[in-house]
Motif scaffolding. Structure first.
Motif, PDB file in Angstrom:
ATOM      1  N   ASN A 189       0.905  -1.037   0.057  1.00 25.17           N
ATOM      2  CA  ASN A 189      -0.349  -0.036   0.264  1.00 25.17           C
ATOM      3  C   ASN A 189       0.719   1.310  -0.450  1.00 25.17           C
ATOM      4  N   SER A 190       2.128   1.114  -0.294  1.00 21.73           N
ATOM      5  CA  SER A 190       3.250   2.356  -0.708  1.00 21.73           C
ATOM      6  C   SER A 190       2.999   2.822   0.198  1.00 21.73           C
ATOM      7  N   ARG A 191       3.120   1.975   2.464  1.00 20.69           N
ATOM      8  CA  ARG A 191       3.450   2.998   3.450  1.00 20.69           C
ATOM      9  C   ARG A 191       4.918   2.505   3.220  1.00 20.69           C
ATOM     10  N   GLN A 192       5.523   3.905   4.402  1.00 19.22           N
ATOM     11  CA  GLN A 192       7.211   3.398   4.532  1.00 19.22           C
ATOM     12  C   GLN A 192       7.281   1.840   5.050  1.00 19.22           C
ATOM     13  N   LEU A 193       8.796   1.610   4.133  1.00 27.41           N
ATOM     14  CA  LEU A 193       9.612   0.772   4.674  1.00 27.41           C
ATOM     15  C   LEU A 193      10.101   1.101   5.609  1.00 27.41           C
ATOM     16  N   LEU A 194      11.052   2.388   5.955  1.00 22.37           N
ATOM     17  CA  LEU A 194      11.537   3.008   7.675  1.00 22.37           C
ATOM     18  C   LEU A 194      10.720   3.725   7.461  1.00 22.37           C
ATOM     19  N   SER A 195      10.660   3.439   9.090  1.00 20.07           N
ATOM     20  CA  SER A 195       9.426   4.297   9.824  1.00 20.07           C
ATOM     21  C   SER A 195      10.388   5.984  10.178  1.00 20.07           C
ATOM     22  N   LYS A 196      11.234   6.739   9.499  1.00 14.76           N
ATOM     23  CA  LYS A 196      11.891   7.195   9.465  1.00 14.76           C
ATOM     24  C   LYS A 196      13.768   7.594   8.379  1.00 14.76           C
TER      25      LYS A 196
END
Length: 805
Positions: A457-464
């Motif tokens: 869903n095109s959310r982040q692999l890295l949280s920051k």
């Protein structure tokens, strides 16, 4: 606080109308622009408390409608109507649409008057910034707009110079110790105010100080700016369950000080004191935060509050005590954006412009806000700035800045054209001779577990992954390399930034990993993997790390507050089993409607009864032609996850869990164009559907029906839930929205179905009755996920491409 009146004076005051009515020329709020030429004094103050409640509720759910231009336009029209209802009329808004600075003044009041206090505090909590901004946009405004709040404190009419002495206060006491790491924020603010190298003494950091220690430091009367960061009073209850129970039971004096007579927790923050490892401090009063942070002899030019729920009361009270300006948040904001905003604010304020003049505090505030406007992580209501003197007053500049500011002024003088090349070469040489950790800060965070549904869903692999520039001038030749390893395969991401002029650059949302290979999608068990990250600047390595991660199978769902919004990805209307079920259901629909031409047309007939009969036919087909049995989920080897079955697996085995069967029903409903919802309770799940697309799109999506009573910030219901008030996922309603969910159910717009009744041959009517009964307990309600809004989100939450090995 005002002194309590004597019995005599109290009796005399009681015979008069409320303070808000005794001075109609002044009113409770004044809105002005263009140096006072345009002025409006809203009337009907009695309407303000309810409007403040409604708009805070609407804006805390802004993710529900913010990505849809038509819905945003509807909200803007509503803002105009509500402003008009309190006396800010349309002709005045049309004039405001032509200006670039607006000031909202909140007048002082008799704080012993309960009725007046209720109205004036509502005026402080009211999101003026959003409503005025939205309403003027609908009236044709296109230029950027600065809106400041005014609470007159009699401060000198000067333009404060950039700060020479900065006090940085961070607080995470007791059980809150590991909630935040403040090191990066320290570095960012230090770089922004120029307190580096020989000027490091210009910023003092106080780490979780005792209250008395902080008071003594402020009394030294040398602080031009104070930056406060930590855990606000409301957050403490989210991080530590039952945080305030001990105060209510064992420390009633403290609880009485930090709450209202009705038991509502007041705004403030958590500090510590001798004998008290965790001491909540209210925003006002003799022992309040404002009295701790503001010296009466030398008030700070500005106090910046990296605290949630600091903008309405705490920042105002700081100004009331004498601060020239105070900045805070009306509710919640992404933690990284907090740091970005304050770094951008101080960076803009502490550096002259091209014409060699410094920005004022409001101008620096606007410059920082401009860097925030495009962020898709900006939810909630507003960032606010309170001033102690009108921005339209004539003012003179305070004494010339010294030290790093003077040095910065010299550096930024315009050089002759023939000197430009030499200047750039000198800058590059300086960068080469500066340690890389003094040039750029790389803030990296990676979750322990990576789930395909999030990446899909095109959310982040890295949280920051945030780059912070720690020096003046640009940084050149920055490369970013991220790689996810899955077995023998790797998924790379690379980016080159030729010139970094921004003070801070967040890249986590841009790190997109290609997931086209079959391994990650067909993965049936957990795999230990790694994420490799490398950032270089000018050929030198600024960060190089390898983090271990667990790759979760595609059919495994993370069942926690942070990740349950992705459940709609497991609604699979294109699964082959769904078409077979719908073909069977059409025979039952023909019988129910007594119409040989009947078909599944969703909401086309605009008749909720026809929608009900379409759902009934699907239910009847599933009960009549499939002998479903309840079965426990497959092993997931984690307490936080659950393996979910596809419709084909459920039909093939004639078995499923409560959530499997709810997803099966939701998939059928989405296939025929009826909007399903998924409801999660503590230990249970079921399904529902909207009877009208018009109600869904025009009422629910725009939060048109705000419940008469909603959990107010700090009240017992909200504290017991222990959740943030702002949810970034527009398709999820949490326990804080329970009253709204029940309103739609009671009105008949939203129908609930107990999906496990498919296993015992129950009727459609019985399934509806039990589905509604499932909502009898607020304490058990976790969340409602609206599948249609999830599909319309930006980016959308789409069905998983699950394939079987």
């Amino acid at each position: 606080m005002a002194n309590r009146p004597s019995k005599r004076s109290a009796k005399k005051k009681a015979s008069k109308p409320p303070a808000t009515q005794t001075n109609p020329g002044k009113g409770f709020v004044t809105i002005r622009a263009q140096g006072g030429v345009l002025v409006a004094r809203p009337d009907h103050p009695e309407r303000l408390p309810r409007l403040a409640q409604q708009w805070n509720y609407i804006l805390r759910g802004r993710a529900r409608w913010a990505s849809d231009p038509d819905l945003r336009s509807t909200i803007a029209d509503r803002a105009s109507e509500d402003l008009n209802s309190i006396g800010v009329h349309r002709d005045f808004l049309r004039q405001l649409a032509l200006v670039d600075r607006i000031e909202v003044e909140l007048h002082d009041w008799d704080r012993s008057d309960a009725d007046a206090t209720r109205i004036y505090e509502a005026a402080a909590e009211f999101p003026w910034e959003y409503l005025i901004s939205a309403a003027t946009r609908s009236e044709g405004r296109f230029q950027s707009l600065l809106i400041t709040r005014l609470f007159r404190n009699g401060s000198p009419s000067v333009i404060p110079r950039p700060p020479e002495q900065v006090l940085f206060v961070e607080s995470a006491p007791g059980r809150l110790k590991d909630t935040y790491v403040f090191g990066d924020e320290e570095d960012r603010i230090r770089a922004a105010v120029g307190a580096t190298g020989p000027f490091e003494d210009d910023m003092l950091i106080k780490k979780t100080p005792q209250i008395t220690e902080l008071r003594e430091e402020v009394k030294k009367d040398k602080w031009d700016a104070i930056h406060v960061t930590g855990i606000d009073a409301h957050q403490a209850g989210w991080f530590v369950k039952g945080f305030y129970d001990v105060f209510q039971k064992e420390k009633p004096a403290i609880w009485k000080d930090i709450s209202t007579a009705s038991g509502r927790l007041l705004d403030g923050m958590v500090l510590r004191e001798a004998g008290e490892s965790e001491r909540p401090v209210r925003y006002d009063g003799p022992d309040g935060l404002a009295n701790i942070l503001v010296s009466s002899k030398k008030p700070p030019y500005v106090v910046t509050l990296n605290l949630f729920y600091s903008g309405a009361h705490t920042a105002r009270e700081l100004v009331a005590k004498g601060a020239h300006a105070a900045l805070g948040f009306l509710d919640e904001i992404d933690d990284e954006l907090c740091e970005l905003f304050f770094q951008a604010f101080y960076w803009a304020w502490c550096r002259p412009q091209k014409d060699n003049t410094p920005l004022t505090i409001p101008e620096a505030f606007q410059a920082a806000w401009e860097k925030m406007r495009s962020s898709d992580r900006l939810h909630g209501t507003a960032i606010v700035i309170w001033m102690g003197r009108s921005i339209f007053d004539q003012a003179h500049t305070s004494r010339s800045p010294k030290n790093v500011r003077a040095k910065a002024t010299v550096k930024t003088k315009k050089l002759a054209v023939e000197k430009q090349r030499e200047r750039r070469l000198a800058h590059l040489e300086k960068l080469r001779n500066t340690a890389i950790d003094k040039l750029i800060l790389v803030d990296l965070a990676v979750e322990d577990e990576v789930n395909y549904s999030l990446l899909h869903n095109s959310r982040q692999l890295l949280s920051k992954l945030t780059l912070t520039k720690l020096v003046d001038g640009p940084l050149e030749d920055i490369t970013v390399h991220v790689e996810l390893y899955v077995g023998a395969e790797s998924y790379p991401y690379r980016q080159t930034i030729e010139v970094l002029n921004e003070v801070q650059l967040g890249l986590a949302s841009e790190v997109m990993i290609p997931l086209t290979a079959s391994l990650s999608r067909a993965l049936r068990e957990r795999v230990q993997s790694t994420v490799y990250v490398k950032v270089t600047c000018g050929g030198r390595t600024a960060c190089e790390e390898t983090r271990r991660v667990t790759l979760i199978p595609v059919d495994e769902w993370l069942d926690d507050t942070e990740n349950n919004p992705w459940l709609p990805s497991f609604v699979l209307p294109r699964d082959p089993a769904i078409l077979k079920i719908i073909n069977s259901a059409r025979r039952y629909l023909i019988g129910i409607l007594d119409d040989l031409g009947a078909g599944f047309d969703g909401y086309q007939q605009e008749d909720p009864d026809v929608v009900d009969k379409q759902v009934q036919s699907v239910w009847t087909a599933l009960v009549s032609e499939y002998r479903f049995q309840y079965i426990n989920p497959p092993p997931a080897y984690s307490t936080k996850t659950q393996r979910l079955r596809t419709p084909s697996e459920i039909v093939g085995s004639n078995s499923g869990t409560c959530i499997d069967l709810a997803l099966l029903l939701a998939s059928c409903l989405e296939y025929v164009g009826i909007y399903p919802v998924l409801v999660l309770l503590t230990g249970h799940a079921f399904v529902g559907y909207w009877r009208s697309d018009q109600v869904h799109d025009e009422v629910f999506a725009t939060v048109k029906k705000v419940p008469a009573t909603v959990p107010a910030v700090g009240d017992k219901v909200a504290r017991d839930v222990g959740l943030p008030y702002v949810d970034r996922y527009g398709w999820r309603l949490t326990a804080l929205n329970y009253a709204e969910v029940m309103a739609y159910v009671m009105s008949g717009d939203l129908v609930m179905l107990e999906a496990t009744f498919l296993t015992n041959g129950s009727s459609f009517s019985d399934a509806k009755t039990e589905g509604r009964a499932n909502l009898r307990s607020r304490e058990e309600f976790d969340s409602l996920l609206d599948v249609q809004l999830a599909r319309a989100a930006s980016p959308p939450v789409t069905p998983l491409p699950i394939i079987h090995a």
